[in-house]
Every structure is written in C-alpha cells, then in structure tokens.
Design an enzyme around this catalytic site. Structure first.
Site, PDB file in Angstrom:
ATOM      1  N   ASP A 103       0.856  -1.189   0.000  1.00 15.75           N
ATOM      2  CA  ASP A 103       0.000   0.000   0.000  1.00 15.75           C
ATOM      3  C   ASP A 103       0.893   1.241   0.000  1.00 15.75           C
ATOM      4  O   ASP A 103       1.668   1.451   0.937  1.00 15.75           O
ATOM      5  CB  ASP A 103      -0.902  -0.021   1.236  1.00 15.75           C
ATOM      6  CG  ASP A 103      -2.025   1.008   1.160  1.00 15.75           C
ATOM      7  OD1 ASP A 103      -2.178   1.632   0.102  1.00 15.75           O
ATOM      8  OD2 ASP A 103      -2.744   1.163   2.160  1.00 15.75           O
TER       9      ASP A 103
ATOM     10  N   ASP B 236      -2.815   2.543  -6.107  1.00 20.54           N
ATOM     11  CA  ASP B 236      -1.816   2.622  -5.040  1.00 20.54           C
ATOM     12  C   ASP B 236      -1.733   1.405  -4.132  1.00 20.54           C
ATOM     13  O   ASP B 236      -1.035   1.443  -3.116  1.00 20.54           O
ATOM     14  CB  ASP B 236      -2.054   3.874  -4.188  1.00 20.54           C
ATOM     15  CG  ASP B 236      -3.417   3.864  -3.510  1.00 20.54           C
ATOM     16  OD1 ASP B 236      -4.273   3.051  -3.899  1.00 20.54           O
ATOM     17  OD2 ASP B 236      -3.623   4.684  -2.589  1.00 20.54           O
ATOM     18  N   GLU B 237      -2.405   0.313  -4.461  1.00 19.13           N
ATOM     19  CA  GLU B 237      -2.276  -0.873  -3.626  1.00 19.13           C
ATOM     20  C   GLU B 237      -2.529  -2.136  -4.444  1.00 19.13           C
ATOM     21  O   GLU B 237      -3.235  -2.120  -5.445  1.00 19.13           O
ATOM     22  CB  GLU B 237      -3.212  -0.827  -2.413  1.00 19.13           C
ATOM     23  CG  GLU B 237      -4.677  -0.780  -2.746  1.00 19.13           C
ATOM     24  CD  GLU B 237      -5.560  -0.831  -1.500  1.00 19.13           C
ATOM     25  OE1 GLU B 237      -5.241  -1.600  -0.565  1.00 19.13           O
ATOM     26  OE2 GLU B 237      -6.568  -0.107  -1.468  1.00 19.13           O
TER      27      GLU B 237
END
Length: 367
Positions: free
Chosen positions: A14, A108-109
C-alpha cells in the site's frame, strides 16, 4: 496453528498517501506541508491528503470547505491522474519482477502471492523489504506492506506500521492476532453489522470466535459462515491476476450548484460522452444505467434502470439518463452528477482480452 491448505505467502503493498506524495515529489516546495489533492476551500471534494494534513483530520471524500476549516494552512492542488497512473505502472513493473500473481486493487495498492516467486526466495518478509526498497529507488516514494497467510490478514497488517513500514504476521500468530481485533476491522463488517454485533456482545475477534456457527448463521445469514471462518484465519480468496470489471463510470463536480434540469442535461451529455469513450476503448457495453446525484447538502441519491439490450453509445445512455433525471423532482440544487454503466458484457472475457492498465474511475473535479 492454521491448516496447511490455507497457508500461503501473501503480501499487501500500500503506497503511503500516494497522490499527495507524488505531488510533493514533483514539487519539493510542498514537502512537509499539509496538502490536499482535489477540492478547494470553496468547492469540490478532497481526493487525497498528505500525512501532514491528516494530523488535522483532513481526509479523502471530505468537502474542501470542511478540510480548510480543519486546517487553515491547507494547500490545494488539482489531481493529475495521468501522472499517478504512470507512477503506478512503474510500481507494477517492480511487482511483476517477483511474481505474476499480482492483483491490483487501485493505483496505489495490490496483493502479491509470493508462495512461489521468480526470485526463489522463501522469505515473503525479505521480498516485501526488497520491493519497498525498489519502489523507493525507482520512484522516490514510500510504501508500506503487510505479509501473512491470506489477503485479509495481509491487508490489516499493512496498516500497522504505516507510513514506510511493514508487518509480518506468521501462521502461528494469525489466530491470536485476530482475537485482539475490534470486529469492525473484519472484512464484511460494515457499520450496521458492527452495531448488531456490539448489541450481541461481540466486540473483538475473541468474542466472535467464541460464538458457535449456528448462532452466527441465525443472526447474520450466509455471512455467518464467513465470520466463523475468517476469525480462525481461514480466508480462501486467492490472489487473482485478472479482475473482471463490474462497472464503468464518470462523474463531475460543478463549480456552482445547478438547479435546472435543462442545465443538468447539458452536463450529463458531456459525462455520457466520456462514458461512451471509455466503453468503446475497452470494448464493453452494459445493460444497467445509474444516475448519481449529490445535492448541495452532500446527500447522495442514485437512480437506476436496466434495459433489455447492451448499450455503449452516448445517445442510448442519454435516453435512459433523461428518463432517470425526470423520474422525480429534485429535492435541492445539485453539486455533482455521475453516470455509471454496469451489468457489463464481459462475462466471457479472457485475461488477454482485458487491457493491462488498471481500469479505475476517478473523480473529475472542476476548479
């Protein structure tokens, strides 16, 4: 100890305050300052906040005005999603150096299954350390990671040592760890379910684990089986390198509230054109059209209709949207309109038919 059949080596990576961190990376003058991506002190919604801003209670989905009240020194910058996608692609290339079993959740993860990996490294902890270091060297950004036996525990673990840290929860630690958690942390436990569990005296994982399966099914239906298993560390969901898209949408926040349906239709025509372009680029069509309305008091209303044939043209989308718009009178002026298409024709798509880039609907803000 967990049953062997459920033990895998899963990493959840993350990125730390991703959008805001990219902006600070590209503009050093913003480093160390409270920053909001999106919104403004008068209009709009915050899409992301730097850690400096979060200390003041600024968070994503908060109105710009509320964010400014919380943090008078807050700096607003417009989002640059093309730039975020570019950095996200660089990060994903690093993931693929270690395993092909990568399941992006957003820009983003992502989950990575490194039970068997390209480096032949038996330590998922070491792999996570390497990946975070590689991301830092290549992009200049920090990432956090959680490492455990399944996706559920790995995702919780990635939050423990944020920012710029990681946490490994080994097989023998999983059940004791889950017993300490508030039930609101468990996947599938939303606000309503949490309150129901609290009323039943179920506050922690330990409380949940002590309840028999029959009792959980009686009160929570089929979800009771899930709660019974997950608190014991049993979560069979595999890392899927291909995620079928369930819907596609676009939405606009307006610089001034709109109260006339005629003006709304003008804006909806622009949004429908954007949706049409996305459908055509991805060779998709859908049967369910949903109109999203956010009023000036920030309440949200959705209106949906399912048609008999798959549609992907602006004209057909607008035909349905117009019907939905005039379905009932507006209760107030409108600050945001959105259109989404679901019930898509991708049931039989193969992995190679799906674009490699993450398909993500982003909030489009006006300033």
């Amino acid at each position: 100890m967990l049953e062997d059949q459920y033990i895998r080596k899963i990493i959840h990576v993350d990125m730390d305050a991703f959008y805001a961190s990219v902006e600070q990376l590209d503009n050093p003058e913003l480093v160390g300052k409270p920053l909001a991506v999106g919104g403004s002190e008068k209009r709009g919604v915050v899409a992301a906040a730097s850690y400096e801003a979060r200390k003041y209670g600024v968070r994503s989905a908060m109105s710009g005005m509320a964010a400014k009240r919380n943090c008078p020194e807050l700096i607003f910058v417009p989002p640059r999603f093309d730039r975020y996608r570019q950095v996200s692609q660089e990060i994903r290339e690093i993931f693929l150096e270690y395993t092909d079993m990568v399941e992006p959740l957003s820009l983003d993860e992502a989950y990575l299954d490194v039970t068997e990996n390209k480096k032949g490294n038996p330590s998922a902890t070491k792999i996570a350390e390497e990946i975070r270091q590689r991301i830092k060297e290549r992009t200049g950004l920090n990432a956090s990671a959680g490492i455990s036996v399944n996706k559920f525990v790995a995702k919780i673990a990635s939050d423990i040592n944020k920012p710029n840290g990681q946490k490994t929860i080994s097989p023998e630690e999983v059940v004791p760890f889950l017993e300490t958690l508030d039930v609101k942390k468990f996947f599938g436990v939303g606000k309503v379910t949490r309150q129901k569990m609290y009323r039943l005296g179920i506050y922690t994982g330990k409380d949940l684990k002590e309840r028999p399966l029959e009792m959980l099914v009686k009160h929570f239906g089929k979800s009771g089986n899930h709660y019974y298993n997950v608190v014991r560390g049993i979560h069979k969901s595999e890392v899927k390198s291909f995620r079928k898209q369930k819907s596609l949408a676009a939405e606009h926040t307006f610089s001034e509230n709109i109260s006339s349906e005629i003006f709304m239709m003008e804006r909806l025509e622009e949004i429908a054109k954007e949706v049409e372009g996305r459908l055509i680029r991805r060779k998709l069509a859908g049967k369910t059209v949903t109109l999203k309305i956010r009023y000036s008091d920030f309440t949200i209303q959705t209106r949906s209709k399912t048609v008999s044939e798959f549609i992907d043209s602006k004209q057909m989308i607008l035909y349905v949207v117009k019907e939905l718009l005039y379905q009932e009178k507006m209760k107030d002026s409108v600050r945001l309109l959105g259109i989404s298409i679901s019930n898509l024709n991708n049931e039989n798509l193969q992995k190679e038919d799906v674009p490699k880039e993450i398909i993500e609907v982003q909030l489009k803000l006006e300033f």
